[in-house]
Design a protein around this motif. Structure first.
Motif, mmCIF file in Angstrom:
data_model
loop_
_atom_site.group_PDB
_atom_site.id
_atom_site.type_symbol
_atom_site.label_atom_id
_atom_site.label_comp_id
_atom_site.label_asym_id
_atom_site.label_seq_id
_atom_site.Cartn_x
_atom_site.Cartn_y
_atom_site.Cartn_z
ATOM 1 N N THR A 15 0.873 -1.177 0.000
ATOM 2 C CA THR A 15 0.000 0.000 0.000
ATOM 3 C C THR A 15 0.911 1.228 0.000
ATOM 4 O O THR A 15 1.919 1.260 0.709
ATOM 5 C CB THR A 15 -0.904 0.005 1.241
ATOM 6 O OG1 THR A 15 -1.812 -1.090 1.128
ATOM 7 C CG2 THR A 15 -1.676 1.305 1.372
ATOM 8 N N ALA A 16 0.586 2.233 -0.790
ATOM 9 C CA ALA A 16 1.530 3.344 -0.932
ATOM 10 C C ALA A 16 0.828 4.682 -1.118
ATOM 11 O O ALA A 16 -0.196 4.776 -1.806
ATOM 12 C CB ALA A 16 2.464 3.095 -2.115
ATOM 13 N N VAL A 17 1.406 5.701 -0.503
ATOM 14 C CA VAL A 17 1.037 7.088 -0.788
ATOM 15 C C VAL A 17 1.602 7.422 -2.168
ATOM 16 O O VAL A 17 2.790 7.179 -2.433
ATOM 17 C CB VAL A 17 1.602 8.036 0.275
ATOM 18 C CG1 VAL A 17 1.275 9.487 -0.074
ATOM 19 C CG2 VAL A 17 1.052 7.687 1.651
ATOM 20 N N ALA A 18 0.764 7.966 -3.046
ATOM 21 C CA ALA A 18 1.143 8.166 -4.446
ATOM 22 C C ALA A 18 1.119 9.648 -4.811
ATOM 23 O O ALA A 18 0.051 10.203 -5.076
ATOM 24 C CB ALA A 18 0.193 7.395 -5.355
ATOM 25 N N PRO A 19 2.281 10.319 -4.827
ATOM 26 C CA PRO A 19 2.318 11.706 -5.290
ATOM 27 C C PRO A 19 1.774 11.806 -6.715
ATOM 28 O O PRO A 19 2.015 10.917 -7.541
ATOM 29 C CB PRO A 19 3.808 12.057 -5.242
ATOM 30 C CG PRO A 19 4.373 11.139 -4.201
ATOM 31 C CD PRO A 19 3.600 9.853 -4.376
ATOM 32 N N PRO A 20 1.034 12.877 -7.030
ATOM 33 C CA PRO A 20 0.422 13.006 -8.364
ATOM 34 C C PRO A 20 1.433 13.508 -9.391
ATOM 35 O O PRO A 20 1.340 14.618 -9.896
ATOM 36 C CB PRO A 20 -0.691 14.026 -8.117
ATOM 37 C CG PRO A 20 -0.157 14.891 -7.030
ATOM 38 C CD PRO A 20 0.661 13.990 -6.138
ATOM 39 N N LYS A 21 2.409 12.681 -9.723
ATOM 40 C CA LYS A 21 3.562 13.112 -10.513
ATOM 41 C C LYS A 21 3.162 13.675 -11.879
ATOM 42 O O LYS A 21 3.638 14.736 -12.299
ATOM 43 C CB LYS A 21 4.530 11.944 -10.677
ATOM 44 C CG LYS A 21 4.912 11.270 -9.364
ATOM 45 C CD LYS A 21 5.769 10.037 -9.602
ATOM 46 C CE LYS A 21 5.954 9.231 -8.337
ATOM 47 N NZ LYS A 21 4.793 8.414 -7.999
ATOM 48 N N ARG A 22 2.321 12.946 -12.582
ATOM 49 C CA ARG A 22 1.910 13.399 -13.916
ATOM 50 C C ARG A 22 1.166 14.730 -13.835
ATOM 51 O O ARG A 22 1.376 15.630 -14.662
ATOM 52 C CB ARG A 22 1.027 12.326 -14.550
ATOM 53 C CG ARG A 22 0.610 12.589 -15.984
ATOM 54 C CD ARG A 22 -0.035 11.321 -16.499
ATOM 55 N NE ARG A 22 -0.765 11.497 -17.732
ATOM 56 C CZ ARG A 22 -1.478 10.539 -18.297
ATOM 57 N NH1 ARG A 22 -1.535 9.336 -17.741
ATOM 58 N NH2 ARG A 22 -2.144 10.758 -19.426
ATOM 59 N N LEU A 23 0.312 14.869 -12.817
ATOM 60 C CA LEU A 23 -0.424 16.117 -12.644
ATOM 61 C C LEU A 23 0.502 17.262 -12.262
ATOM 62 O O LEU A 23 0.256 18.416 -12.635
ATOM 63 C CB LEU A 23 -1.511 15.931 -11.581
ATOM 64 C CG LEU A 23 -2.459 17.113 -11.352
ATOM 65 C CD1 LEU A 23 -3.176 17.506 -12.634
ATOM 66 C CD2 LEU A 23 -3.459 16.780 -10.248
ATOM 67 N N ILE A 24 1.576 16.965 -11.525
ATOM 68 C CA ILE A 24 2.580 17.993 -11.217
ATOM 69 C C ILE A 24 3.135 18.579 -12.506
ATOM 70 O O ILE A 24 3.231 19.801 -12.680
ATOM 71 C CB ILE A 24 3.723 17.389 -10.368
ATOM 72 C CG1 ILE A 24 3.241 17.063 -8.957
ATOM 73 C CG2 ILE A 24 4.922 18.332 -10.323
ATOM 74 C CD1 ILE A 24 3.038 18.240 -8.056
ATOM 75 N N LEU B 193 -0.468 19.979 -4.366
ATOM 76 C CA LEU B 193 -1.399 18.935 -4.783
ATOM 77 C C LEU B 193 -1.316 17.773 -3.801
ATOM 78 O O LEU B 193 -0.233 17.250 -3.520
ATOM 79 C CB LEU B 193 -1.055 18.457 -6.200
ATOM 80 C CG LEU B 193 -1.114 19.534 -7.295
ATOM 81 C CD1 LEU B 193 -0.660 18.953 -8.627
ATOM 82 C CD2 LEU B 193 -2.495 20.120 -7.424
ATOM 83 N N ARG B 194 -2.450 17.356 -3.290
ATOM 84 C CA ARG B 194 -2.486 16.297 -2.282
ATOM 85 C C ARG B 194 -2.316 14.927 -2.944
ATOM 86 O O ARG B 194 -2.955 14.631 -3.953
ATOM 87 C CB ARG B 194 -3.802 16.352 -1.523
ATOM 88 C CG ARG B 194 -3.790 15.633 -0.180
ATOM 89 C CD ARG B 194 -5.092 15.810 0.555
ATOM 90 N NE ARG B 194 -5.013 15.347 1.932
ATOM 91 C CZ ARG B 194 -4.948 16.139 2.992
ATOM 92 N NH1 ARG B 194 -4.966 17.455 2.825
ATOM 93 N NH2 ARG B 194 -4.869 15.644 4.209
ATOM 94 N N PRO B 195 -1.475 14.067 -2.370
ATOM 95 C CA PRO B 195 -1.305 12.729 -2.944
ATOM 96 C C PRO B 195 -2.544 11.863 -2.742
ATOM 97 O O PRO B 195 -3.429 12.171 -1.940
ATOM 98 C CB PRO B 195 -0.115 12.157 -2.161
ATOM 99 C CG PRO B 195 0.523 13.308 -1.480
ATOM 100 C CD PRO B 195 -0.564 14.314 -1.244
ATOM 101 N N GLY B 196 -2.571 10.754 -3.474
ATOM 102 C CA GLY B 196 -3.596 9.746 -3.273
ATOM 103 C C GLY B 196 -3.018 8.568 -2.499
ATOM 104 O O GLY B 196 -1.853 8.575 -2.086
#
Length: 394
Positions: free
Chosen positions: A321-330, A354-357
């Motif tokens: 399970t992982a916190v996923a920074p919104p890299k593409r959206l960045i 931008l808040r991660p998922g």
């Protein structure tokens, strides 16, 4: 010298309802468009036109004013009035300079977001990698400015000879707009325009997720140095404090993280009574899974884990399970911000977080749950990469 005969008088007698200057403007317009007047050709003087067409100077002036407004001719102070080039001007595509630390881990998805916006806007990109070398980065910036870039998208190296605050001020003084990605100042005097992941919020959400599964003693495993480590720690500590707990933190240098370090981390967590941990990043969490196996413990049965980054979190035997920074959206947001800055240079700088998922897999023990709340927190597609190279740092 003007050619005789060109601009000569014809019948300019206006009808009852036509104004003389409009009749004259029509005649001049036709001669410019139909008689092939070369761009740059100088019109006769106002006095010459007035004499040629038997009208007043004011009539000539009003007629020429119409042609100027239409873009057919151009007045040059002290030189006269000249025919303008009517061919469409060739517009040079916007050139964006992009500097990232490397293009193998974390940043491919960021660059993908930049590319999507670049392609839609018809812009061009000049890409280079700094390898976390501040001096090399400055040289690259100089080369890009010499190449004529219109704006810059940067992931600046803030750990270098020049202190972070001074370096950020240097970047705000560049002669072209610069939008930072995943980097920002740490105080309110930060004047940079930036788009960053809200790493503190991501860590906070990871801890709260573990708490929602019943865990009350939650630890933190960190790699360092990294500009992401401090906000991850801050988010972790806030969540633990709100839960009424005490932090249990383990930190080791990136190059030291291996099986022996993972064993020490596991002992620290177990001694503190932790039944769960947030791990920055994916590799550290994977090493903890192996350490738990060596100690005869199960994941998630004896130790639930949430990783941070979601780059390689689906690769271990126990998917993380992982916190996923919104890299593409960045990347998308930063590129859009830069193009908007180029179109509207007077607007105040924008600073976007931008808040991660959260991607729920096996390691936290919630993978088989049907909770809609958990599913809602799964990020949008396209956030991760399956690159297998272990990271240096984001």
């Amino acid at each position: 010298m003007d050619e005789p005969g060109l601009w000569s008088a014809a019948s300019t007698a206006p009808g009852e309802r036509e104004l003389k200057f409009r009749v004259l403007a029509d005649r001049l317009r036709r001669e410019i468009r139909q008689d092939g007047c070369a761009p740059g050709r100088r019109l006769p003087t106002e006095a010459q036109l007035a004499a040629s067409f038997a009208v007043s100077i004011s009539t000539v002036r009003r007629a020429v004013d119409e042609l100027v407004a239409e873009g057919l001719v151009l007045r040059r102070q002290g030189s006269g009035t000249f025919v303008r080039d009517q061919r469409p001007e060739k517009v040079r595509p916007t050139l964006i300079g992009v500097v990232v630390p490397h293009s193998s881990f974390y940043y491919p998805q960021v660059l993908r977001g930049v590319e999507e916006v670049r392609a839609a806007a018809g812009a061009r990109v000049q890409l280079t990698c700094s390898d976390y070398d501040q001096a090399l980065e400055l040289t690259m910036l100089d080369e890009m400015l010499e190449a004529g870039v219109d704006g810059l998208l940067l992931v600046p190296t803030l750990s270098g000879p020049e202190p972070a605050g001074a370096y950020l001020r240097r970047l705000t003084g560049l002669p072209v707009p610069a939008v930072l990605m995943e980097r920002r100042g740490g105080s309110l005097d930060d004047a940079t325009e930036h788009v960053c992941t809200h790493h503190a919020a991501g860590a906070y959400d990871g801890v709260r997720h573990l708490a929602s599964l019943g865990h009350r003693r939650i630890g933190l495993a960190l790699r360092s140095p990294s500009p992401t480590a401090a906000p991850v720690t801050a988010g972790y500590r806030q969540a633990v404090a709100e839960l009424g707990g005490e932090p249990a933190e383990f930190e080791s240098a990136l190059e030291e993280w291996g099986p022996a370090t993972a064993d020490r981390c596991l002992r620290r967590l177990r001694e503190a009574g932790c039944t769960a941990a947030l791990c920055f990043g994916d590799r550290q969490a994977a090493l903890l899974v192996s350490a738990a196996r060596r100690a005869g413990l199960g994941v998630p049965g004896d130790l639930a884990l949430v990783a941070y980054d979601d780059e390689i979190a689906d690769i271990p035997d126990v998917p993380l399970t992982a916190v996923a920074p919104p890299k593409r959206l960045i990347g998308r947001t930063a590129a859009e911000l830069l193009l908007n800055r180029l179109r509207n240079p007077g607007q105040p700088p924008r600073q976007i977080l931008l808040r991660p998922g959260l991607t729920v897999r096996t390691s936290c023990g919630a993978a088989d749950r049907s909770s809609k709340e958990i599913l809602r927190r799964t990020p949008t597609p396209g956030h991760g990469s399956r690159a297998r190279a272990w990271p240096a740092s984001a």
